[in-house]
Design a protein around this motif. Structure first.
Motif, PDB file in Angstrom:
ATOM      1  N   ALA A 108       0.846  -1.200   0.000  1.00 14.24           N
ATOM      2  CA  ALA A 108       0.000   0.000   0.000  1.00 14.24           C
ATOM      3  C   ALA A 108       0.875   1.242   0.000  1.00 14.24           C
ATOM      4  N   GLY A 109       0.580   2.161  -0.921  1.00 17.80           N
ATOM      5  CA  GLY A 109       1.381   3.360  -1.049  1.00 17.80           C
ATOM      6  C   GLY A 109       2.600   3.182  -1.927  1.00 17.80           C
ATOM      7  N   LYS A 110       2.895   1.958  -2.312  1.00 19.40           N
ATOM      8  CA  LYS A 110       4.015   1.675  -3.227  1.00 19.40           C
ATOM      9  C   LYS A 110       3.421   1.190  -4.557  1.00 19.40           C
ATOM     10  N   HIS A 111       3.047  -0.074  -4.579  1.00 19.98           N
ATOM     11  CA  HIS A 111       2.405  -0.615  -5.783  1.00 19.98           C
ATOM     12  C   HIS A 111       0.937  -0.192  -5.864  1.00 19.98           C
ATOM     13  N   PHE A 112       0.239  -0.204  -4.729  1.00 22.78           N
ATOM     14  CA  PHE A 112      -1.213  -0.075  -4.732  1.00 22.78           C
ATOM     15  C   PHE A 112      -1.700   1.207  -4.053  1.00 22.78           C
ATOM     16  N   ASP A 113      -2.885   1.615  -4.465  1.00 19.09           N
ATOM     17  CA  ASP A 113      -3.593   2.740  -3.855  1.00 19.09           C
ATOM     18  C   ASP A 113      -3.879   2.387  -2.392  1.00 19.09           C
ATOM     19  N   PRO A 114      -3.333   3.119  -1.416  1.00 22.51           N
ATOM     20  CA  PRO A 114      -3.500   2.744  -0.004  1.00 22.51           C
ATOM     21  C   PRO A 114      -4.952   2.775   0.452  1.00 22.51           C
ATOM     22  N   ALA A 115      -5.745   3.698  -0.069  1.00 28.01           N
ATOM     23  CA  ALA A 115      -7.155   3.758   0.341  1.00 28.01           C
ATOM     24  C   ALA A 115      -7.898   2.522  -0.145  1.00 28.01           C
ATOM     25  N   LEU A 116      -7.580   2.054  -1.343  1.00 24.68           N
ATOM     26  CA  LEU A 116      -8.238   0.853  -1.865  1.00 24.68           C
ATOM     27  C   LEU A 116      -7.783  -0.390  -1.104  1.00 24.68           C
ATOM     28  N   VAL A 117      -6.524  -0.432  -0.703  1.00 22.25           N
ATOM     29  CA  VAL A 117      -6.045  -1.576   0.070  1.00 22.25           C
ATOM     30  C   VAL A 117      -6.811  -1.675   1.391  1.00 22.25           C
ATOM     31  N   GLN A 118      -7.048  -0.550   2.039  1.00 20.75           N
ATOM     32  CA  GLN A 118      -7.808  -0.558   3.298  1.00 20.75           C
ATOM     33  C   GLN A 118      -9.206  -1.127   3.099  1.00 20.75           C
ATOM     34  N   LEU A 119      -9.789  -0.881   1.955  1.00 17.58           N
ATOM     35  CA  LEU A 119     -11.117  -1.405   1.663  1.00 17.58           C
ATOM     36  C   LEU A 119     -11.073  -2.879   1.244  1.00 17.58           C
ATOM     37  N   PHE A 120      -9.946  -3.293   0.670  1.00 18.13           N
ATOM     38  CA  PHE A 120      -9.825  -4.652   0.146  1.00 18.13           C
ATOM     39  C   PHE A 120      -9.690  -5.685   1.262  1.00 18.13           C
ATOM     40  N   VAL A 121      -8.935  -5.356   2.288  1.00 19.01           N
ATOM     41  CA  VAL A 121      -8.647  -6.334   3.349  1.00 19.01           C
ATOM     42  C   VAL A 121      -9.920  -6.877   4.001  1.00 19.01           C
ATOM     43  N   PRO A 122     -10.906  -6.043   4.365  1.00 17.65           N
ATOM     44  CA  PRO A 122     -12.115  -6.592   4.998  1.00 17.65           C
ATOM     45  C   PRO A 122     -12.987  -7.424   4.049  1.00 17.65           C
ATOM     46  N   LEU A 123     -12.688  -7.402   2.754  1.00 17.73           N
ATOM     47  CA  LEU A 123     -13.481  -8.170   1.794  1.00 17.73           C
ATOM     48  C   LEU A 123     -13.097  -9.646   1.756  1.00 17.73           C
ATOM     49  N   LEU A 124     -12.101 -10.049   2.550  1.00 18.73           N
ATOM     50  CA  LEU A 124     -11.560 -11.401   2.434  1.00 18.73           C
ATOM     51  C   LEU A 124     -12.628 -12.506   2.472  1.00 18.73           C
ATOM     52  N   PRO A 125     -13.628 -12.470   3.368  1.00 16.90           N
ATOM     53  CA  PRO A 125     -14.645 -13.533   3.334  1.00 16.90           C
ATOM     54  C   PRO A 125     -15.367 -13.612   1.983  1.00 16.90           C
ATOM     55  N   ALA A 126     -15.719 -12.466   1.406  1.00 18.19           N
ATOM     56  CA  ALA A 126     -16.380 -12.465   0.101  1.00 18.19           C
ATOM     57  C   ALA A 126     -15.430 -12.950  -0.987  1.00 18.19           C
ATOM     58  N   LEU A 127     -14.153 -12.591  -0.893  1.00 12.34           N
ATOM     59  CA  LEU A 127     -13.167 -13.046  -1.873  1.00 12.34           C
ATOM     60  C   LEU A 127     -13.004 -14.563  -1.812  1.00 12.34           C
ATOM     61  N   GLN A 128     -13.048 -15.116  -0.614  1.00 12.59           N
ATOM     62  CA  GLN A 128     -12.933 -16.565  -0.462  1.00 12.59           C
ATOM     63  C   GLN A 128     -14.120 -17.290  -1.104  1.00 12.59           C
ATOM     64  N   GLN A 129     -15.290 -16.700  -1.029  1.00 12.21           N
ATOM     65  CA  GLN A 129     -16.457 -17.287  -1.680  1.00 12.21           C
ATOM     66  C   GLN A 129     -16.270 -17.311  -3.202  1.00 12.21           C
ATOM     67  N   VAL A 130     -15.714 -16.227  -3.750  1.00 11.49           N
ATOM     68  CA  VAL A 130     -15.429 -16.188  -5.188  1.00 11.49           C
ATOM     69  C   VAL A 130     -14.417 -17.266  -5.550  1.00 11.49           C
ATOM     70  N   ARG A 131     -13.362 -17.389  -4.748  1.00 11.24           N
ATOM     71  CA  ARG A 131     -12.321 -18.401  -5.012  1.00 11.24           C
ATOM     72  C   ARG A 131     -12.905 -19.812  -5.001  1.00 11.24           C
ATOM     73  N   ALA A 132     -13.825 -20.067  -4.081  1.00  9.98           N
ATOM     74  CA  ALA A 132     -14.423 -21.404  -3.979  1.00  9.98           C
ATOM     75  C   ALA A 132     -15.353 -21.678  -5.175  1.00  9.98           C
ATOM     76  N   ARG A 133     -16.066 -20.658  -5.603  1.00  9.53           N
ATOM     77  CA  ARG A 133     -17.030 -20.857  -6.705  1.00  9.53           C
ATOM     78  C   ARG A 133     -16.321 -21.089  -8.028  1.00  9.53           C
ATOM     79  N   TRP A 134     -15.218 -20.368  -8.263  1.00 16.20           N
ATOM     80  CA  TRP A 134     -14.512 -20.491  -9.543  1.00 16.20           C
ATOM     81  C   TRP A 134     -13.101 -21.037  -9.315  1.00 16.20           C
ATOM     82  N   ALA A 135     -13.032 -22.158  -8.632  1.00 16.16           N
ATOM     83  CA  ALA A 135     -11.729 -22.794  -8.382  1.00 16.16           C
ATOM     84  C   ALA A 135     -11.190 -23.400  -9.673  1.00 16.16           C
ATOM     85  N   ASP A 136      -9.882 -23.519  -9.748  1.00 14.41           N
ATOM     86  CA  ASP A 136      -9.252 -24.131 -10.930  1.00 14.41           C
ATOM     87  C   ASP A 136      -9.570 -25.620 -10.980  1.00 14.41           C
TER      88      ASP A 136
END
Length: 330
Positions: free
Chosen positions: A302-330
């Protein structure tokens, strides 16, 4: 020589009074192919077998009335997308509400006006055509994105997962649902420029030398050129993402060295979504990172590669991201 096929749209006209069907036939027969039914059961059968482009449906019929027929059409996956226009002598606002609640797209009162009937039919067929064109365009965008991933030894699921990650982050950032949906549909094109990179570079198992790396870094500009200029919509967003998704918040990215908010929001969002999925996915050259390690990396950047404000919003999304990963697994 065989006659040319009749490609005019097909309409199903449903009314228990043959006189009413005759009136509609005279209004519409010059421009459309017509199918007829005089009761609800027959209407459902014809709709399933013939798949008309639109249904003009009377309400007051014996046995199955128009409301029931419309609800059954909408409950059947084979006929649910067919627009239904009610044509009826009922004029109370409650009747109109009941018609729309049943799934109709419009409501024409009897006695019918020929210009009104023609205009309403033409309008709703145009809307169907626009929906079909939009769906076709989105499918082409998705498949081109997957083609780029396959060329790069990726899985087609990567573009689906990272697109959903991007949509989730866009919504968390306060973007409108419509814009977030456009982002979902544009994000699969982020690496389409890799189609223009030689396989010897793209699939090299070891590190790239300077000339090879310079060639690889051209894929954002190739992708933007491939997509082309568009004034708005999904393709405009896709070009923006393709060109800028390797830019970095601190200005050290490529191809233009943009920094901070000079990088389009769409590309800043996709950069996070793309890296997170890449880290957590098995690739020919690496094992998948544990999810928490990947999230820690995103946070550290955050603040280097990525927009720090967006990173702060991304971290709490982890449960929803895990659902996406499970639905479209390789």
């Amino acid at each position: 020589m065989n006659p040319a096929p009749d490609l005019r749209p097909r309409l199903l006209l449903v009314d228990d009074e043959p006189t009413n069907l005759q009136v509609l036939r005279h209004i519409l027969q010059a421009d459309y192919r017509l199918l007829f039914a005089t009761d609800g059961e027959r209407a459902l059968q014809v709709a399933r077998e013939q798949r008309p482009d639109l249904v003009l449906l009377d309400i007051m019929m014996p046995n199955l009335d128009g409301y029931a027929v419309c609800r059954l059409l909408k409950a059947d996956a084979a006929t649910a997308a067919i627009p239904v226009i009610f044509i009826t002598a009922l004029t109370d606002s409650q009747d109109e509400t009941a018609g729309f609640d049943a799934g109709a797209v419009d409501y024409i009162t009897k006695p019918v006006s020929p210009p009104v009937v023609r205009a309403r039919v033409r309008t709703h067929l145009s809307l169907v055509r626009l929906d079909e064109l939009r769906e076709t365009r989105l499918q082409i965008v998705l498949r081109l994105g997957r083609a780029a991933e396959y060329k790069d030894n990726e899985t087609g699921m990567h573009v689906i997962r990272m697109s959903h990650f991007a949509q989730q982050l866009a919504l968390a950032a306060g973007c409108s649902p419509a814009w977030a949906e456009d982002l979902l549909n544009a994000a699969p094109m982020h690496d389409v420029g890799k189609i223009g990179i030689p396989d010897a570079v793209l699939r090299k198992p070891g590190p790239l030398v300077a000339d090879e790396w310079a060639t690889m870094r051209r894929h954002p500009e190739i992708g933007a050129e491939f997509i082309g200029e568009h004034p708005a919509g999904v393709l405009q967003l896709a070009r923006e993402i393709a060109l800028a998704h390797h830019e970095k918040w601190d200005g050290s990215g490529y191809p233009q060295g943009l920094a901070g908010e000079a990088i389009p929001l769409s590309a800043r969002i996709v950069a996070i979504a793309d890296v997170f999925d890449a880290l957590t996915t098995r690739r020919p050259y690496k094992e998948p990172w544990p999810v928490q390690e990947a999230m820690d990396h995103i946070t550290a950047q955050a603040g280097k590669h990525f927009d720090p404000a967006l990173v702060q919003l991304f971290v709490p999304l982890l449960p929803a991201l895990q659902q996406v990963r499970a639905r479209w697994a390789d």
